[in-house]
Design an enzyme around this catalytic site. Structure first.
Site, PDB file in Angstrom:
ATOM      1  CB  THR A  76     -20.715  12.178 -23.068  1.00 28.65           C
ATOM      2  OG1 THR A  76     -21.249  13.466 -23.389  1.00 28.65           O
ATOM      3  CG2 THR A  76     -21.804  11.123 -23.139  1.00 28.65           C
ATOM      4  CD  GLU A  77     -19.340  16.851 -20.035  1.00 29.14           C
ATOM      5  OE1 GLU A  77     -19.249  16.010 -20.952  1.00 29.14           O
ATOM      6  OE2 GLU A  77     -18.870  17.994 -20.127  1.00 29.14           O
TER       7      GLU A  77
END
Lengths: 238, 244
Positions: free
Chosen positions: A51-52
């Site tokens: 996840t960024e």
């Protein structure tokens, strides 16, 4: 006799997406339908979700009672801890993307072209506003936001789009040329929708799978570019 | 003795001046948002601020829409406060508003523009934004990156080809202040975060001339395992305890 046509719902599209998860893959799931796929990893397969906002290896989407503000994915959904998880900064999260370590990026889309151009961040074209987002917002249209889509589309090893086949107004989203602002050119390799699975190849779009009751002609009717039919065409397998 | 602990957020941001460029930690959701520092910024007289961050002005209504059954804590605040005050003249962001949430009222940036405020908005891909901050911290004035090639962002920009692929020239963002959230900190400025709330906080740390951190807990020197320090104290100039 014609079989009744059955469009896949969002959860079922996500189940089909999850079939693309191969053992050992590092996978980033975009907002909307893609994130739903986190809960459908096949038994016996181990994939690591990226996840960024700085996490690798979350479990799935969290139930309400276990939700924690410090455990969120980039789509603003609470996620669960899983053994082996790690946290890092935003810049490092994108070094992983730009550095080519993300095997698979699954993104939503507003349009995908027959060449695999992706449009998924703006309902409109910046050229109409001289490239000025303020001019765009002043017209009363919803402000566009790029988010992490351009980074993922430009640098993930493989990009899959998961979306509804047509818009709410039944306009095709798989088009000859994107009319909306693009995220990255020629980046999509597979399109999974509520009625079909379509591969983007140098020779054009190839119809690989159809939803129950849908013929190739039915899918073509909702698709702007001409589809080639895979000789091994089959019903969507979950 | 080194002591970076400051009594209040208001004191820690007292020297923010007109026209200052401010890097904002946090991702955009509740976790990791430097809310105490945003509240303090709304109380300093500085105007014409440039806010740089992923999604620093979504506002509390967006959080409530995203929260579903979770409760948005009362302490939450973001750059919406500064927009309401008319303190912002430019945003450098990746997400000015989120299309997946339809709010009863327009998003704060839309309201500010509708109210006639003159605000410039620069859209930047999220990872490029992080890299432009990191470059500033590392003393690297510019670099080439692939995201945005072949899109509207390429217009008027320097393009270089490496190994047969196009890349865009990206410049480091030079900023005056950085405001960040952390879980724990000590008087040297060593920080640890919690979960995915690290996000842009650890990226902003050290990227501006002055970095101000708000923390849940200030601990004794040595209480943080040096192996676990996520942001070494050299990147942090001022620390305040979060007001909750």
């Amino acid at each position: 006799m014609n079989m009744p046509k059955h469009r896949l719902d969002e959860q079922t599209i996500a189940m089909r997406v999850a079939r693309e998860f191969q053992n050992g893959m590092y996978v980033n799931l975009g907002g909307g339908i893609p994130t739903l796929a986190a809960n459908f990893v096949a038994e016996g397969r181990e994939v690591v979700f990226h996840t960024e906002n700085g996490g690798l290896g979350y479990g799935g989407i969290a139930a309400t009672e276990e939700a924690d503000w410090d455990m969120f994915n980039a789509s603003f959904q609470p996620v669960t801890y899983a053994p082996g998880m790690s946290f890092f900064s935003h810049d490092e999260a994108f070094d992983m993307i730009r550095g080519g370590k993300i095997d698979l990026s699954v993104l939503g889309a507003m349009q995908v072209s027959e060449k695999g151009d992706l449009a998924n961040w703006a309902i409109g074209n910046m050229a109409d506003y001289n490239g000025d987002v303020v001019a765009w917002i002043r017209t009363g249209r919803f402000p566009p936001g790029i988010g992490g889509a351009m980074d993922l589309a430009a640098a993930a090893k493989k990009v899959i789009v998961a979306m509804k086949h047509v818009t709410n107004k039944n306009e095709p989203k798989i088009v000859r040329k994107c009319t909306y602002e693009i995220t990255a050119p020629r980046c999509v390799s597979l399109i999974i929708t509520d009625i079909a699975v379509i591969e983007v190849t140098p020779q054009g779009l190839v119809l690989k799978e159809t939803a129950p009751g849908f013929t190739p002609e039915d899918v073509q009717a909702e698709t702007e570019p001409i589809l080639k039919i895979d000789p091994a065409l089959k019903e969507i397998q979950l | 003795m080194i002591n970076k602990i400051v009594g209040s957020a208001r004191e820690a941001l007292a020297d923010v001046f007109d026209g200052a460029v401010i890097l904002c930690g946090g991702f955009g959701c509740v976790g990791g948002m430097p809310a105490t520092l945003f509240r303090a910024l709304a109380e300093v007289p500085a105007r014409n601020l440039t806010l740089v961050g992923n999604a620093p002005v979504l506002g509390v209504r967006a959080q409530k829409a995203a929260a579903r059954t979770m409760q948005v804590p009362d302490w939450f605040a973001d750059g919406e406060l500064l927009l309401k005050n008319g303190q912002v003249s430019k945003l450098i962001v990746s997400v000015p508003a989120m299309a997946i949430y339809r709010l009863e009222e327009p998003f704060p940036i839309v309201k500010a523009l509708q109210a006639g405020q003159d605000i410039e908005v620069e859209l930047v891909p999220q990872g490029t934004l992080a890299a432009r901050m990191k470059a500033a911290r590392a003393g690297i004035p510019a670099f080439y990156a692939r995201p945005g090639t072949g899109t509207f962002l390429q217009k008027g920009r320097e393009v270089r080809r490496f190994d047969g692929k196009d890349y865009l020239l990206e410049e480091a963002i030079r900023a005056d202040f950085g405001i960040i959230w952390a879980h724990k900190g000590d008087r040297h400025g060593n920080l640890v975060y919690r979960g995915t709330s690290r996000s842009f906080n650890a990226t902003v740390a050290g990227a501006a001339r002055v970095t101000v951190a708000e923390v849940d807990e200030i601990v004794e020197l040595g209480a943080i395992d040096p192996e676990a320090v996520a942001t070494p104290g050299i990147w942090v100039d001022r620390i305040v305890r979060r007001a909750v």
